[in-house]
Scaffold this active site. Structure first.
Site, PDB file in Angstrom:
ATOM      1  N   ARG A  41      -1.874   9.695 -12.898  1.00  0.00           N
ATOM      2  CA  ARG A  41      -1.283   8.518 -12.245  1.00  0.00           C
ATOM      3  C   ARG A  41      -0.952   7.479 -13.301  1.00  0.00           C
ATOM      4  O   ARG A  41      -1.819   7.108 -14.107  1.00  0.00           O
ATOM      5  CB  ARG A  41      -2.293   7.983 -11.232  1.00  0.00           C
ATOM      6  CG  ARG A  41      -1.860   6.777 -10.431  1.00  0.00           C
ATOM      7  CD  ARG A  41      -0.989   7.155  -9.252  1.00  0.00           C
ATOM      8  NE  ARG A  41      -0.951   6.059  -8.276  1.00  0.00           N
ATOM      9  CZ  ARG A  41      -0.166   4.975  -8.393  1.00  0.00           C
ATOM     10  NH1 ARG A  41       0.663   4.862  -9.407  1.00  0.00           N
ATOM     11  NH2 ARG A  41      -0.226   4.035  -7.471  1.00  0.00           N
TER      12      ARG A  41
ATOM     13  N   HIS B 251      -3.769  15.378 -11.985  1.00  0.00           N
ATOM     14  CA  HIS B 251      -3.005  14.262 -11.420  1.00  0.00           C
ATOM     15  C   HIS B 251      -3.066  13.118 -12.414  1.00  0.00           C
ATOM     16  O   HIS B 251      -4.123  12.508 -12.614  1.00  0.00           O
ATOM     17  CB  HIS B 251      -3.546  13.818 -10.061  1.00  0.00           C
ATOM     18  CG  HIS B 251      -2.838  12.596  -9.557  1.00  0.00           C
ATOM     19  ND1 HIS B 251      -3.481  11.499  -9.044  1.00  0.00           N
ATOM     20  CD2 HIS B 251      -1.508  12.287  -9.540  1.00  0.00           C
ATOM     21  CE1 HIS B 251      -2.593  10.574  -8.728  1.00  0.00           C
ATOM     22  NE2 HIS B 251      -1.387  11.013  -9.022  1.00  0.00           N
TER      23      HIS B 251
ATOM     24  N   GLU C 111       0.829  -1.213   0.000  1.00  0.00           N
ATOM     25  CA  GLU C 111       0.000   0.000   0.000  1.00  0.00           C
ATOM     26  C   GLU C 111       0.862   1.261   0.000  1.00  0.00           C
ATOM     27  O   GLU C 111       1.885   1.327   0.664  1.00  0.00           O
ATOM     28  CB  GLU C 111      -0.933   0.017   1.217  1.00  0.00           C
ATOM     29  CG  GLU C 111      -1.868  -1.177   1.312  1.00  0.00           C
ATOM     30  CD  GLU C 111      -2.867  -1.265   0.170  1.00  0.00           C
ATOM     31  OE1 GLU C 111      -2.991  -0.297  -0.602  1.00  0.00           O
ATOM     32  OE2 GLU C 111      -3.519  -2.310   0.042  1.00  0.00           O
TER      33      GLU C 111
ATOM     34  N   PHE D  46       1.570   5.610   0.139  1.00  0.00           N
ATOM     35  CA  PHE D  46       1.529   6.697   1.123  1.00  0.00           C
ATOM     36  C   PHE D  46       0.105   7.181   1.395  1.00  0.00           C
ATOM     37  O   PHE D  46      -0.281   7.391   2.535  1.00  0.00           O
ATOM     38  CB  PHE D  46       2.373   7.857   0.561  1.00  0.00           C
ATOM     39  CG  PHE D  46       2.590   9.004   1.494  1.00  0.00           C
ATOM     40  CD1 PHE D  46       3.529   8.920   2.506  1.00  0.00           C
ATOM     41  CD2 PHE D  46       1.893  10.190   1.335  1.00  0.00           C
ATOM     42  CE1 PHE D  46       3.759   9.998   3.359  1.00  0.00           C
ATOM     43  CE2 PHE D  46       2.112  11.275   2.176  1.00  0.00           C
ATOM     44  CZ  PHE D  46       3.051  11.177   3.190  1.00  0.00           C
ATOM     45  N   ASN D  47      -0.665   7.333   0.333  1.00  0.00           N
ATOM     46  CA  ASN D  47      -1.966   7.986   0.510  1.00  0.00           C
ATOM     47  C   ASN D  47      -3.043   7.074   1.058  1.00  0.00           C
ATOM     48  O   ASN D  47      -3.932   7.523   1.772  1.00  0.00           O
ATOM     49  CB  ASN D  47      -2.393   8.643  -0.801  1.00  0.00           C
ATOM     50  CG  ASN D  47      -1.552   9.873  -1.052  1.00  0.00           C
ATOM     51  OD1 ASN D  47      -1.686  10.868  -0.358  1.00  0.00           O
ATOM     52  ND2 ASN D  47      -0.621   9.789  -2.000  1.00  0.00           N
TER      53      ASN D  47
ATOM     54  N   THR E  82      -5.989   7.061  -4.623  1.00  0.00           N
ATOM     55  CA  THR E  82      -6.050   7.721  -3.317  1.00  0.00           C
ATOM     56  C   THR E  82      -5.213   8.999  -3.310  1.00  0.00           C
ATOM     57  O   THR E  82      -5.489   9.903  -2.532  1.00  0.00           O
ATOM     58  CB  THR E  82      -5.593   6.794  -2.168  1.00  0.00           C
ATOM     59  OG1 THR E  82      -4.333   6.259  -2.505  1.00  0.00           O
ATOM     60  CG2 THR E  82      -6.569   5.694  -1.927  1.00  0.00           C
ATOM     61  N   PHE E  83      -4.228   9.071  -4.168  1.00  0.00           N
ATOM     62  CA  PHE E  83      -3.440  10.303  -4.317  1.00  0.00           C
ATOM     63  C   PHE E  83      -4.368  11.441  -4.762  1.00  0.00           C
ATOM     64  O   PHE E  83      -4.329  12.551  -4.223  1.00  0.00           O
ATOM     65  CB  PHE E  83      -2.353  10.054  -5.364  1.00  0.00           C
ATOM     66  CG  PHE E  83      -1.296  11.115  -5.482  1.00  0.00           C
ATOM     67  CD1 PHE E  83      -0.030  10.911  -4.955  1.00  0.00           C
ATOM     68  CD2 PHE E  83      -1.546  12.298  -6.159  1.00  0.00           C
ATOM     69  CE1 PHE E  83       0.966  11.875  -5.088  1.00  0.00           C
ATOM     70  CE2 PHE E  83      -0.560  13.260  -6.295  1.00  0.00           C
ATOM     71  CZ  PHE E  83       0.701  13.051  -5.759  1.00  0.00           C
TER      72      PHE E  83
HETATM   73  N1  LIG Z   1       5.629  12.992  -7.400  1.00  0.00           N
HETATM   74  C1  LIG Z   1       4.522  12.292  -7.638  1.00  0.00           C
HETATM   75  N2  LIG Z   1       4.436  11.030  -7.166  1.00  0.00           N
HETATM   76  C2  LIG Z   1       3.314  10.351  -7.395  1.00  0.00           C
HETATM   77  C3  LIG Z   1       2.228  10.886  -8.126  1.00  0.00           C
HETATM   78  N3  LIG Z   1       1.251   9.950  -8.177  1.00  0.00           N
HETATM   79  C4  LIG Z   1       1.717   8.882  -7.522  1.00  0.00           C
HETATM   80  N4  LIG Z   1       2.952   9.121  -7.045  1.00  0.00           N
HETATM   81  C5  LIG Z   1       3.832   8.218  -6.285  1.00  0.00           C
HETATM   82  O1  LIG Z   1       3.237   6.963  -6.249  1.00  0.00           O
HETATM   83  C6  LIG Z   1       2.871   6.637  -4.920  1.00  0.00           C
HETATM   84  C7  LIG Z   1       1.604   5.824  -4.976  1.00  0.00           C
HETATM   85  O2  LIG Z   1       0.500   6.604  -4.938  1.00  0.00           O
HETATM   86  P1  LIG Z   1      -0.385   6.586  -3.657  1.00  0.00           P
HETATM   87  O3  LIG Z   1      -1.620   7.268  -4.041  1.00  0.00           O
HETATM   88  O4  LIG Z   1       0.328   7.084  -2.477  1.00  0.00           O
HETATM   89  O5  LIG Z   1      -0.550   5.046  -3.506  1.00  0.00           O
HETATM   90  P2  LIG Z   1      -1.778   4.275  -3.065  1.00  0.00           P
HETATM   91  O6  LIG Z   1      -2.140   4.641  -1.680  1.00  0.00           O
HETATM   92  O7  LIG Z   1      -1.489   2.855  -3.387  1.00  0.00           O
HETATM   93  O8  LIG Z   1      -2.901   4.913  -3.942  1.00  0.00           O
HETATM   94  P3  LIG Z   1      -3.286   4.813  -5.425  1.00  0.00           P
HETATM   95  O9  LIG Z   1      -2.939   6.085  -6.115  1.00  0.00           O
HETATM   96  O10 LIG Z   1      -4.743   4.615  -5.230  1.00  0.00           O
HETATM   97  O11 LIG Z   1      -2.505   3.630  -5.915  1.00  0.00           O
HETATM   98  C8  LIG Z   1       2.792   7.950  -4.192  1.00  0.00           C
HETATM   99  O12 LIG Z   1       2.954   7.827  -2.811  1.00  0.00           O
HETATM  100  C9  LIG Z   1       3.946   8.694  -4.844  1.00  0.00           C
HETATM  101  O13 LIG Z   1       5.173   8.269  -4.302  1.00  0.00           O
HETATM  102  C10 LIG Z   1       2.356  12.218  -8.616  1.00  0.00           C
HETATM  103  O14 LIG Z   1       1.475  12.777  -9.245  1.00  0.00           O
HETATM  104  N5  LIG Z   1       3.516  12.860  -8.347  1.00  0.00           N
END
Ligand SMILES: Nc1nc2c(ncn2[C@@H]2O[C@H](COP(=O)(O)OP(=O)(O)OP(=O)(O)O)[C@@H](O)[C@H]2O)c(=O)[nH]1
Ligand SMILES: *[C@@H]1O[C@H](CO)[C@@H](O)[C@H](O)[C@H]1NC(C)=O
Ligand SMILES: *[C@@H]1O[C@H](CO)[C@@H](O)[C@H](O)[C@H]1NC(C)=O
Length: 406
Positions: free
Chosen positions: A266, A264, A53, A55-56, A366-367
């Protein structure tokens, strides 16, 4: 009884060493008059989240535990419990060479603000107190999903100890001396407050850990309580500063700017595992153009937050440039990247997205959700926030609107 010794690595983090010995929760005996529960013995609730999982999602898991604790405290119950914040360690998405560093919550968040909402302590604060002795957990409950979540077609809340399973759990936080007296596997589904019943199995336990803390759900998602907790998770001000400097330099504004749109975008694992939901670069550019024109056809600046590799980002940039947009993207210097890791850069990007005139996110990321919440907190009209990129073809579900409750 299973005895596990987790002889891990010396915790070598410069970041951790730089942290001052801040007080433990609200209940530091040295600070007179601050603490109602001064004489009450403190119990510590630890939690951990599945390694895969990001950060977000972890921020959301924190909220589930914090709300569970705080709502009990508000009722005058469970006053002896404090929540332990696990360090950010070995995150799957963080590709910068972070070695075995443990990043504390205080690096990313304003921990004072978080402590105003919930009684929380960072693991390193507790560990520093215990060292050089071993930090011994009384029990680790490793949560597991039920094989079939539905009974006769209905989702019912339940939990059950699973004696047939040998659930190992590695508290892989890089700490040298953390042990558990017993590990118990528990099948679990439903709301997080059910965990109190599990904790009641051993009422004398003082250090209890819940592994796979992502399995329990919020008791009530999107309520005032949810938003109160969410509002307390303010970013550490140095990221706000970095974002402001970037915006001033590149967009000549620094807060609630009306001259750029943010996206954003992703990619990475998302583009692979949800390729049906994630549009191509070309389609993304066309969709962005359409949404921007509908919102304000005079807007020509697009900020792109993304985890895409440079080649993919360049592809998006060239499509947007062809449509007469000026594209912005934050690139950290090596010093910033090494100090804050990928997580810090992502936070800067989230702040930049939260201050734009209009935001377009990635479906079910989730980001993206965290950016939407930030914008709700800042008071943007929801129409400028809940917008998404659609797949290249096929059905495109409207984004759910989780609007703020004050
Ligand atoms: N710098 C930057 N890093 C990103 C971006 N999107 C995703 N990341 C990186 O990818 C990681 C994964 O996204 P998260 O949203 O935290 O992960 P998650 O909780 O699995 O959530 P999902 O996005 O739902 O997969 C983030 O913690 C960042 O390290 C972005 O737009 N910019
Ligand atoms: C942890 O995540 C991995 C990868 O997504 C998954 O295969 C595994 O089932 C998860 N573990 C639990 C207990 O949910
Ligand atoms: C726990 O995880 C770490 C990596 O994070 C690994 O090096 C170590 O060997 C693991 N310990 C056990 C007992 O599996």
């Amino acid at each position: 009884m299973i005895f596990i010794h987790l002889i891990l690595f010396l915790f070598s983090s410069l970041v951790i060493n730089a942290i001052k010995n801040s007080d433990i929760g609200h209940c530091d005996a040295n600070r007179k008059g601050e603490c109602e529960h001064k004489n009450m013995e403190t119990k510590f609730l630890y939690y951990d989240v599945n390694l895969s999982e990001g950060f977000n999602l972890r921020r959301d898991v924190y909220m589930r535990f914090a709300i569970m604790l705080t709502t009990a405290h508000k009722r005058g119950e469970k006053l002896d419990w404090t929540l332990i914040l696990p360090p950010w360690y070995n995150l799957y998405h963080w590709k910068a060479n972070t070695g075995r560093r443990l990043f504390p919550w205080s690096l990313y968040f304003d921990i004072k603000s978080m402590k105003q909402y919930a009684r929380v302590v960072e693991l390193h604060e507790l560990y520093d107190r215990t060292a050089p002795k071993v930090l011994r957990l009384d029990r680790v409950y490793v949560l597991q999903n039920f094989e079939n979540p539905f009974e006769n077609g209905h989702f019912v809340e339940k939990w059950a100890i699973n004696k047939d399973s040998d659930c190992q759990h590695n508290m892989s936080w890089g700490y040298q001396k953390i042990e558990a007296k017993e590990i118990i596997c528990v099948r679990f589904q439903g709301r997080i407050s059910q965990l109190w019943d599990i904790l009641a199995l051993h009422p004398d336990d003082k250090n209890v850990m819940i592994a796979h803390g992502e399995i329990p759900l919020h008791d009530n998602y999107g309520t005032k309580e949810y938003w109160d907790c969410r509002k307390s998770m303010q970013f550490n001000e140095h990221f706000v500063y970095i974002a402001s400097v970037y915006l001033r330099e590149h967009l000549h504004c620094d807060f609630q700017c009306n001259n750029y749109v943010s996206v954003h975008w992703r990619r990475q694992d998302f583009a692979l595992s949800r390729y049906k939901e994630v549009p191509s670069a070309k389609s993304s550019a066309i969709q962005i153009d359409k949404m921007v024109k509908e919102f304000d056809s005079a807007l020509k600046n697009v900020y792109v937050a993304t985890d895409a590799p440079t080649s993919e980002l360049n592809e998006l940039i060239s499509h947007l440039s062809a449509l007469n947009y000026k594209v912005f993207h934050f690139i950290p210097d090596a010093e910033e990247l090494s100090a804050y890791s990928d997580g810090g850069i992502a936070v800067v990007e989230q702040i930049i997205c939260s201050r734009s005139a209009f935001f377009i996110g990635t479906h079910e990321s989730t980001f993206t959700y965290r950016i939407q919440e930030e914008r709700e907190i800042l008071g943007y009209p929801s129409d400028t926030t809940f917008n998404r990129l659609c797949p290249d073809s096929g059905f495109c579900e409207k984004p759910s609107r989780w609007t703020i409750v004050n």
